[in-house]
Design an enzyme around this catalytic site. Structure first.
Site, PDB file in Angstrom:
ATOM      1  N   TYR A  56     103.917  -3.415  75.564  1.00 24.57           N
ATOM      2  CA  TYR A  56     103.341  -2.954  74.761  1.00 24.57           C
ATOM      3  C   TYR A  56     102.773  -2.992  73.450  1.00 24.57           C
ATOM      4  O   TYR A  56     103.701  -3.454  73.048  1.00 24.57           O
ATOM      5  CB  TYR A  56     104.517  -1.953  74.237  1.00 24.57           C
ATOM      6  CG  TYR A  56     104.028  -1.016  74.890  1.00 24.57           C
ATOM      7  CD1 TYR A  56     102.894   0.697  74.995  1.00 24.57           C
ATOM      8  CD2 TYR A  56     104.532  -0.104  75.865  1.00 24.57           C
ATOM      9  CE1 TYR A  56     102.318   1.522  74.897  1.00 24.57           C
ATOM     10  CE2 TYR A  56     104.269   1.300  76.721  1.00 24.57           C
ATOM     11  CZ  TYR A  56     102.823   2.005  76.358  1.00 24.57           C
ATOM     12  OH  TYR A  56     102.415   2.732  76.869  1.00 24.57           O
ATOM     13  N   GLU A  58     101.643  -1.300  70.142  1.00 26.40           N
ATOM     14  CA  GLU A  58     100.569  -0.107  70.087  1.00 26.40           C
ATOM     15  C   GLU A  58     100.149  -0.668  68.163  1.00 26.40           C
ATOM     16  O   GLU A  58     101.268  -1.196  67.049  1.00 26.40           O
ATOM     17  CB  GLU A  58     101.187   1.242  69.328  1.00 26.40           C
ATOM     18  CG  GLU A  58     101.514   1.876  70.784  1.00 26.40           C
ATOM     19  CD  GLU A  58     101.924   2.844  70.749  1.00 26.40           C
ATOM     20  OE1 GLU A  58     102.510   3.694  70.025  1.00 26.40           O
ATOM     21  OE2 GLU A  58     101.827   4.277  72.120  1.00 26.40           O
ATOM     22  N   ASP A 202      74.543   1.759  71.182  1.00 29.74           N
ATOM     23  CA  ASP A 202      75.808   1.869  73.120  1.00 29.74           C
ATOM     24  C   ASP A 202      75.171   0.793  73.541  1.00 29.74           C
ATOM     25  O   ASP A 202      73.560   0.876  74.644  1.00 29.74           O
ATOM     26  CB  ASP A 202      75.802   2.680  73.388  1.00 29.74           C
ATOM     27  CG  ASP A 202      76.627   2.302  74.940  1.00 29.74           C
ATOM     28  OD1 ASP A 202      76.616   1.446  75.043  1.00 29.74           O
ATOM     29  OD2 ASP A 202      77.049   3.745  74.917  1.00 29.74           O
ATOM     30  N   THR A 228      80.743  -2.016  76.551  1.00 25.10           N
ATOM     31  CA  THR A 228      81.743  -2.651  77.748  1.00 25.10           C
ATOM     32  C   THR A 228      81.997  -4.179  77.800  1.00 25.10           C
ATOM     33  O   THR A 228      80.635  -4.573  76.955  1.00 25.10           O
ATOM     34  CB  THR A 228      81.527  -1.888  79.047  1.00 25.10           C
ATOM     35  OG1 THR A 228      80.074  -2.790  79.407  1.00 25.10           O
ATOM     36  CG2 THR A 228      81.171  -0.319  79.071  1.00 25.10           C
ATOM     37  N   LYS A 231      79.818  -5.424  82.178  1.00 25.53           N
ATOM     38  CA  LYS A 231      78.539  -5.524  82.668  1.00 25.53           C
ATOM     39  C   LYS A 231      77.620  -6.965  82.694  1.00 25.53           C
ATOM     40  O   LYS A 231      77.892  -7.644  83.028  1.00 25.53           O
ATOM     41  CB  LYS A 231      77.668  -4.428  81.909  1.00 25.53           C
ATOM     42  CG  LYS A 231      78.201  -2.913  82.885  1.00 25.53           C
ATOM     43  CD  LYS A 231      78.221  -1.878  81.705  1.00 25.53           C
ATOM     44  CE  LYS A 231      78.318   0.160  81.886  1.00 25.53           C
ATOM     45  NZ  LYS A 231      77.983   0.503  81.720  1.00 25.53           N
ATOM     46  N   ARG A 237      86.587  -5.027  83.329  1.00 25.50           N
ATOM     47  CA  ARG A 237      86.628  -4.090  82.369  1.00 25.50           C
ATOM     48  C   ARG A 237      87.267  -3.557  81.041  1.00 25.50           C
ATOM     49  O   ARG A 237      88.609  -3.234  81.353  1.00 25.50           O
ATOM     50  CB  ARG A 237      87.176  -2.791  83.730  1.00 25.50           C
ATOM     51  CG  ARG A 237      86.437  -3.164  85.205  1.00 25.50           C
ATOM     52  CD  ARG A 237      86.852  -1.902  86.300  1.00 25.50           C
ATOM     53  NE  ARG A 237      85.079  -0.927  86.030  1.00 25.50           N
ATOM     54  CZ  ARG A 237      84.395  -1.087  86.191  1.00 25.50           C
ATOM     55  NH1 ARG A 237      84.010  -2.126  87.147  1.00 25.50           N
ATOM     56  NH2 ARG A 237      82.922  -0.519  85.453  1.00 25.50           N
TER      57      ARG A 237
END
Ligand SMILES: *Cc1c(COP(=O)(O)O)cnc(C)c1O
Length: 422
Positions: A56, A58, A202, A228, A231, A237
């Site tokens: 973790y 954060e 984008d 992203t 692609k 991903r």
């Protein structure tokens, strides 16, 4: 095959493992033409499946809410440095879970609920998250939408300017999911300046082309770049937000704590590896080969009598308009799938049919280029598409089976990255 590659998985959960093994075979044997998909390298696959999963984190490197970040900080800092270097930006945030949450973070940074936002309409080639009605971005904000010209299939920049000046949106998105032509970022920047809007490029679809110099970069023109990583960029991903220093705080705050909790560190590692790969000279060749293949495939399809939206392509993507054929997009897409050619059905601009049963088929060359197919193969690919659509019109399942055997045969000679054939 997969039993030896994933021995622990096969031992612990043979049922699930069998699905993964079947997917490996499917991805190896088929001709994958979905323009938003690709094959990651074995190195990216390995990085994405590490013990970084267990941690973790954060916060951001050097500013975490949990201890034990000695290694995680280095992973994330490396990904950030590589993103900044590759895309020529001041700031990069590599934590967004995927493209849609990345875009939501942009709205959170620059707009309030009810504000006007502007993007390309989904049926014209935009993305759901550019303010389309069924998306949270279109119900929490007031989405106004631009499109393409009916006669050319190209973005009408005069209409974009008129709409922007009339609506004065807080945020303007350019980019989309079914745009076969080069985006004029400078023209959008001029319009956003006049309208007093934050401009977001984008580039989810074309990030790899930009990284490889096969599409102009938005870096000098826009406030924020959203992308992203999975692609054309050929990473795991995930997503990234990049911007000038003046917006860095707003973007970081919006991603965490605004929208997300702990980052997916295993994905961050995969992104770092993909960015390293995309900085190599071989990736420049890859990006240009993707475009050369798409242009060759478009030319071969035109020769065979297909209509293409905008008459062709400048990038990795081709939108076939089947309005003039006997076969609608969904029937064609499903027939192609049975022939071992994986595509998606798609709306075309001004589609006379419904979104769930539209007139178009969207294809692209990122995946086949990753396997090493070149322009010399594109007439063959166009032939298979032609024969599959003809077979769909006639309901000729035998013809589809013959094509499938031919496809499997060719694919066996071009092993996919990350998927060694056994
Ligand atoms: C793919 C895509 C997205 C969304 O990405 P997800 O990871 O599927 O959420 C956003 N914008 C554009 C333009 C895209 O092509």
């Amino acid at each position: 095959m997969s039993a030896s590659r994933h021995p622990a998985l096969f031992a612990a959960d043979p049922e699930l493992a069998s699905f993964v093994a079947a997917e490996e075979v499917l991805q190896a044997q088929t001709l994958r033409l979905i323009p938003s998909e690709n094959y990651v390298s074995a190195a990216v696959l390995e990085a994405s499946g590490t013990v970084l999963q267990n941690k973790y984190s954060e916060g951001y490197p050097g500013r975490r809410y949990y201890e034990g970040q000695q290694n995680i900080d280095r992973v994330e800092a490396l990904a950030i440095e590589r993103a900044k270097g590759l895309f020529g930006v001041d700031h990069a945030n590599v934590q967004p879970y995927s493209g849609s949450p990345a875009n939501l973070a942009v709205y959170l940074a620059f707009a309030k609920p009810g504000d006007t936002v502007m993007g390309m309409a989904l049926p014209m080639g935009g993305h759901l998250t550019h303010g389309w009605g069924v998306s949270a971005t279109g119900s929490w904000f007031r989405g106004v939408q631009y499109g393409v010209r009916a006669d050319t299939g190209l973005i009408d920049y005069d209409a974009v300017r008129d709409l922007a000046l009339a609506e004065r949106p807080k945020v303007i998105f350019c980019g989309g999911t079914a745009l076969p032509r080069t985006i004029d970022f400078a023209a959008f920047a001029e319009i956003a300046r006049e309208a007093g809007s934050i401009l977001v490029a984008d580039v989810a679809h074309i990030a790899g082309l930009i990284a490889g110099g096969a599409h102009p970069s938005p870096a000098d023109h826009v406030d924020v770049i959203s992308t992203t990583t999975h692609k054309t960029l050929r990473g795991p991903r995930g997503a990234m937000l990049m911007c000038r220093e003046e917006h860095a705080k707003a973007i970081d705050k919006a991603v965490f704590p605004g929208l997300q909790g702990g980052p997916h560190n295993q994905t961050t590692a995969g992104i770092a590896v993909a960015l390293h790969e995309a900085a190599q000279p071989s990736f420049v060749s890859y990006a240009h080969a993707v475009v050369a293949n798409a242009k060759a495939l478009a030319a071969a399809l035109l020769e065979r009598g297909f209509d293409l939206v905008s008459g062709g392509t400048d990038n990795h993507l081709i939108l076939i308009d089947l309005t003039g054929k006997d076969v609608p997009g969904k029937i064609a897409a499903k027939a192609l799938d049975r022939a071992g050619i994986v595509v998606n059905y798609n709306t075309v601009p001004f589609d006379p049919r419904k979104p769930f049963d539209p007139s178009g088929v969207r294809i692209g060359t990122p995946s086949l280029t990753s396997r090493g197919l070149g322009v010399a193969h594109m007439p063959q690919v166009a032939d298979w598409i032609t024969r599959s659509v003809d077979a769909a019109a006639k309901g000729d399942e035998q013809a589809l089976a013959v094509i499938r055997a031919e496809v499997t045969d060719l694919m066996a000679a071009f092993p996919a990255p990350g998927l060694p054939l056994s």
